[in-house]
Scaffold this active site. Structure first.
Site, PDB file in Angstrom:
ATOM      1  N   HIS A   1       1.748   4.967  -2.767  1.00  0.00           N
ATOM      2  CA  HIS A   1       1.997   6.330  -2.279  1.00  0.00           C
ATOM      3  C   HIS A   1       3.453   6.754  -2.475  1.00  0.00           C
ATOM      4  O   HIS A   1       3.734   7.831  -3.017  1.00  0.00           O
ATOM      5  CB  HIS A   1       1.673   6.422  -0.782  1.00  0.00           C
TER       6      HIS A   1
ATOM      7  N   ILE B   1      -6.272   9.327  -0.874  1.00  0.00           N
ATOM      8  CA  ILE B   1      -6.493   9.014   0.545  1.00  0.00           C
ATOM      9  C   ILE B   1      -5.646   7.825   0.930  1.00  0.00           C
ATOM     10  O   ILE B   1      -5.214   7.067   0.059  1.00  0.00           O
ATOM     11  CB  ILE B   1      -7.987   8.736   0.824  1.00  0.00           C
TER      12      ILE B   1
ATOM     13  N   HIS C   1      -3.667   1.112  -6.381  1.00  0.00           N
ATOM     14  CA  HIS C   1      -3.994   1.714  -5.085  1.00  0.00           C
ATOM     15  C   HIS C   1      -5.416   1.375  -4.664  1.00  0.00           C
ATOM     16  O   HIS C   1      -5.667   1.033  -3.505  1.00  0.00           O
ATOM     17  CB  HIS C   1      -3.812   3.232  -5.129  1.00  0.00           C
TER      18      HIS C   1
ATOM     19  N   HIS D   1       0.820  -1.214   0.000  1.00  0.00           N
ATOM     20  CA  HIS D   1       0.000   0.000   0.000  1.00  0.00           C
ATOM     21  C   HIS D   1       0.853   1.263   0.000  1.00  0.00           C
ATOM     22  O   HIS D   1       0.816   2.043  -0.949  1.00  0.00           O
ATOM     23  CB  HIS D   1      -0.953  -0.009   1.200  1.00  0.00           C
TER      24      HIS D   1
ATOM     25  N   ASN E   1      -6.501  -0.530  -1.167  1.00  0.00           N
ATOM     26  CA  ASN E   1      -6.898   0.430  -0.137  1.00  0.00           C
ATOM     27  C   ASN E   1      -8.364   0.348   0.250  1.00  0.00           C
ATOM     28  O   ASN E   1      -8.694   0.287   1.438  1.00  0.00           O
ATOM     29  CB  ASN E   1      -6.597   1.857  -0.598  1.00  0.00           C
TER      30      ASN E   1
END
Length: 864
Positions: A530, A864, A716, A525, A720
């Site tokens: 990110h 997010i 993602h 993740h 997520n």
């Protein structure tokens, strides 16, 4: 172009009407009343917002042949429309004096803000431009008072130009805009700065608050390599000049990122900032008090279920009282699911909605490796027993102790050799990734865990059956002596549920889940989405002009990423932050992540390459997408390949409009500077890797852009937005184990025999970490109301190129067809991995969604 100019009436002065759409700061911030009043005063005296058209055909010899500037025009009727009661866009008229000799065809405009506060400029549209008709300028940028800039802000039309195609009068404007975005690398950056620059992760620790809060700098060293993050320029800490000082949490979460990268949508901004502040500042200390008063344990599964059925009453106190004063009511309701009562209550996670016990089955345990939060680790078992790749000179013998004797009776009559040859054996292997850190974790944190290997058998219905779990510890005499391994196998088919054998097997699966949960959050993740994407965001803004076609292709996939990452560094992945509190590596979490960045390969994040690397697919020209899946019912891969193919086709169609030959790729100065900086600076610790594409041909550009978009959107989303679905019930995916497997003859073993549920719950995540963890993942599993999904754009007129717009429309239609196929697959009962014993249909790669926690939807970017 000359014929168009000739058609214009020479020297004739006309008025061109335009419409400006913007949002004033005080629309978004109701406490900015004083700035609003001052701005009214400015308007009364003729100062305000001025705009000047820039010619794309006539250069000014007195100004370096930059495009000639038209006369300044001012927004009309600012005062009557000031300060709407709710957030929203406001349009203003503007009238330009136009003359062919001066302007001809406008290609850009300058804007000067003479107010005392900034505003968000969305667009300018000109009507009835002679010879052109309608011209649109998408802006989507915050414009601060002119005193904050050394040069006035410039905005271009929605036409795309490769560098060598840029109209000559616009070339210097294009270059100056990029120079402004790059900055000079000096000083602390302020909110009005627009600078994109790089820095190491040297802001995670807080040595000024004590040595226990110090953390190593990630990035810039062979020991701790890491992608770069956005530079803030904050001064160094007092204790260590190499560590950046931190923003005090109670003061602000206002960490510098370029203003246009900040959350621009009210609901998500308030929801996220206030929600996380509430968790860290209020919920955490109150939960600590609660858990210390009532022992930090769940005594039964019924006790866990009360979180959803009845809730947990929080104690009173001044800290919690402040929550009701400082945090908006809708945020309180979101976190506490209450209308003001001090009850911590959560929605029932889908994993236990249909059945409170189905999560414990072996089928569900295995299925979640294919269709839940972390479907990117399982791989084909190519050799038996599994062998370690760790350096035996340092770590001794780390090979697996699982033998044929452990599993042969579960292979439906096959030998192990036959099962491997027919691609029937798979492995979830967390051994080598964790073993180098395991001694430190077990000795220096509250965790007591293992490095695990799980071997699974592919059955005729395409479901997986776990055959054996190996739990490994470092040798007590030193790493060089190898690992201490213990192998566990499932209880016999006729075993009694809740028996000692069953409980031991359930615990073994829990240790695997602990490994997988930590790997998922820190690697799959954070690092692999990110972390690795942020350098792409920075390099793209520094090196590709906003009118470059590749900028227009990639920009939607970068929205909010720098902001959410900055927020994560402040309160999630920082020393003592929520990640360290809720995951088993504890204070080693981020350096553990760094150790695995050493093995990161950008090209292997392309879904087809990832599947082939893990042995989950083999090339097959007769199969869809040119790949044959070894597990046909592999929901993540099946849906993912459809999404990947749609993205790749879109990227190929779009880039072919601008690059007709490979030579055009090689001669594009901006593109080459972009790629060079990305590799050598943004991912500078990996700059010498041979696998980097050289960016010398169209195929490399298409594959690289497709991979970037895949990571930022689908990968993602897949890892997520199902977090609360599967991890909201912590026994299903515990994040910490607090004691080792009980040994016979110990009090813990007797507890295991006498009260297996209590023994299980006292081994996995404690109550405090459970409450903090599910508070956080519920927040992070939620879509905002203004989310922009894959195949959508937040600016309708993002391009003037009709062919590009048509290609994007085909992309949207392709994704709609993917949605239809997903619905069809989820209705096919024989595809058991798509819903499993817990009856959760696989929707994590369903492209669109409603707002809220839906377990579906692929946002364009990591928001997010």
């Amino acid at each position: 172009m000359q014929s168009i100019i000739d058609a214009l009436s020479g020297g004739q002065r006309r008025k061109i009407k335009g419409t400006v759409v913007l949002m004033k700061k005080n629309v978004l911030e109701f406490n900015d009343f004083n700035a609003s009043i001052v701005d009214r005063f400015d308007e009364l005296f003729g100062r305000g917002v001025s705009l000047q058209l820039i010619s794309s055909v006539h250069g000014d010899p007195q100004n370096g042949n930059k495009g000639k500037l038209g006369e300044a025009a001012y927004l009309e009727n600012w005062i009557p429309t000031i300060a709407p009661l709710k957030a929203g866009e406001t349009s203003y008229d503007v009238t330009f004096e136009w003359e062919e000799e001066e302007i001809g065809i406008p290609g850009a405009f300058l804007v000067k803000n003479n107010h005392h506060s900034e505003f968000f400029l969305k667009s300018l549209t000109l009507q009835d431009v002679p010879g052109q008709g309608r011209i649109h300028f998408p802006c989507n940028s915050w414009v601060y008072p002119a005193k904050r800039y050394t040069k006035h802000r410039v905005f271009f039309t929605n036409k795309s130009y490769l560098p060598h195609e840029t109209p000559l009068p616009l070339v210097k404007y294009r270059e100056e805009e990029l120079a402004a975005l790059r900055g000079n690398g000096e000083g602390e950056l302020q909110e009005w700065d627009r600078v994109y620059d790089y820095a190491y992760y040297n802001d995670l620790g807080d040595p000024d608050s004590g040595t226990d809060k110090a953390r190593p700098t990630l990035g810039g060293s062979a020991e701790y390599p890491y992608p770069r993050r956005g530079r803030t320029g904050r001064p160094p800490s007092k204790s260590d000049p190499n560590v950046e000082s931190r923003v005090p949490l109670l003061m602000s979460l206002d960490i510098y990122v370029p203003r246009d990268e900040r959350f621009g949508h009210l609901k998500l901004s308030d929801f996220l900032l206030n929600g996380l502040k509430a968790i860290v500042q209020v919920v955490k200390p109150e939960l600590e008090a609660l858990c210390s008063e009532n022992r930090d344990e769940f005594d039964s599964f019924d006790n866990v279920l009360k979180l959803y059925d009845g809730g947990v009453k929080l104690p009173g106190g001044p800290t919690l009282d402040n929550l009701w004063k400082d945090v908006p009511l809708d945020i309180i309701n979101t976190i506490f699911h209450t209308d003001g009562e001090r009850i911590l209550k959560y929605p029932l996670p889908e994993v236990i909605k249909e059945s409170r016990t189905a999560w414990r089955t072996d089928e569900e345990f295995a299925r979640e490796m294919l269709a839940a939060l972390n479907p990117v680790v399982i791989s084909l078992l190519r050799e038996f027993p599994p062998r370690s790749k760790l350096d035996s000179k340092i770590y001794g013998n780390q090979d697996s102790s699982i033998s044929e004797e452990h599993i042969r009776h579960q292979l439906n009559g096959l030998t192990v050799g036959e099962a491997i040859k027919t691609n029937k054996l798979f492995i979830l292997d967390h051994h080598d990734t964790l073993m180098p850190y395991l001694r430190r974790i077990n000795n220096n944190t509250t965790s007591k865990t293992y490095a695990t290997r799980t071997i699974l058998y592919l059955q005729s219905d395409d479901t997986l059956k776990p055959l054996a779990i190996e739990l490994s510890l470092p040798h007590p005499d030193g790493d060089q002596f190898g690992a201490i391994n213990k192998v566990y196998t499932p209880p016999p088919a006729d075993h009694k549920e809740g028996s000692l054998e069953d409980t031991i097997w359930q615990l073994a699966k829990a240790y695997v889940a602990v490994n997988d949960s930590g790997y998922h959050e820190l690697i799959t993740h954070f690092l692999h989405t990110h972390g690795v994407i942020e350098p792409f965001v920075i390099a793209t803004n520094r090196q590709l002009s906003i009118i470059h076609p590749i900028y227009k292709l990639l920009h939607p996939h970068f929205r909010d990423t720098m902001n959410i990452n900055a927020l994560a560094r402040q309160i999630l992945i920082n020393g003592g932050g929520l990640v360290e509190l809720t995951l088993y590596p504890g204070k080693y979490s981020m350096e553990f992540s760094s150790s695995l960045y050493k093995y990161w390969n950008f090209t292997e994040q392309a879904l087809p390459q990832d599947l082939k690397k893990r042995g989950m697919a083999v090339p097959d020209p007769e199969s869809k997408h040119g790949l044959r899946l070894l597990i046909k019912d592999y929901p993540y891969a099946v849906d993912g390949l459809d999404i990947w193919s749609a993205i790749r086709n879109w990227v190929a169609d779009y880039t072919s409009l601008y690059y007709k030959t490979d030579e055009e790729i090689r001669s594009d100065a901006e593109l080459q500077s972009w790629w060079k900086e990305l590799v050598e600076v943004g991912h500078g610790d990996k700059r010498d890797e041979p696998w980097w594409p050289k960016m010398q041909n169209r195929d490399e550009l298409i594959e690289s852009c497709t991979t970037m978009i895949w990571i930022a959107s689908a990968l993602h989303a897949a890892t997520n937005f199902g977090q609360y679905t599967y991890s909201g019930y912590m026994p299903n995916r515990p994040t910490i184990s607090r004691r080792f497997m009980p040994e016979e003859g110990t009090p813990e073993f007797e507890e295991l025999r006498e009260n297996p549920d209590r023994a299980f719950l006292r081994t996995i995540t404690a109550r405090l970490q459970t409450l903090l963890g599910i508070s956080l993942i519920e927040l992070l599993s939620t879509h905002s109301s203004d989310e922009v999904y894959l195949g959508q754009r937040d600016t309708a007129e993002w391009t003037a190129d009709l062919e590009a717009a048509a290609a994007f429309e085909r992309f949207g239609k392709a994704l709609t067809e993917v949605e239809e196929r997903i619905v069809e697959r989820n209705g096919e009962e024989q595809l058991r991995n798509r819903y499993g014993p817990v009856k959760i249909p696989y929707t994590l790669l369903f492209p669109t969604s409603e707002a809220g926690r839906t377990g579906k939807g692929i946002p364009n970017s990591i928001t997010i």
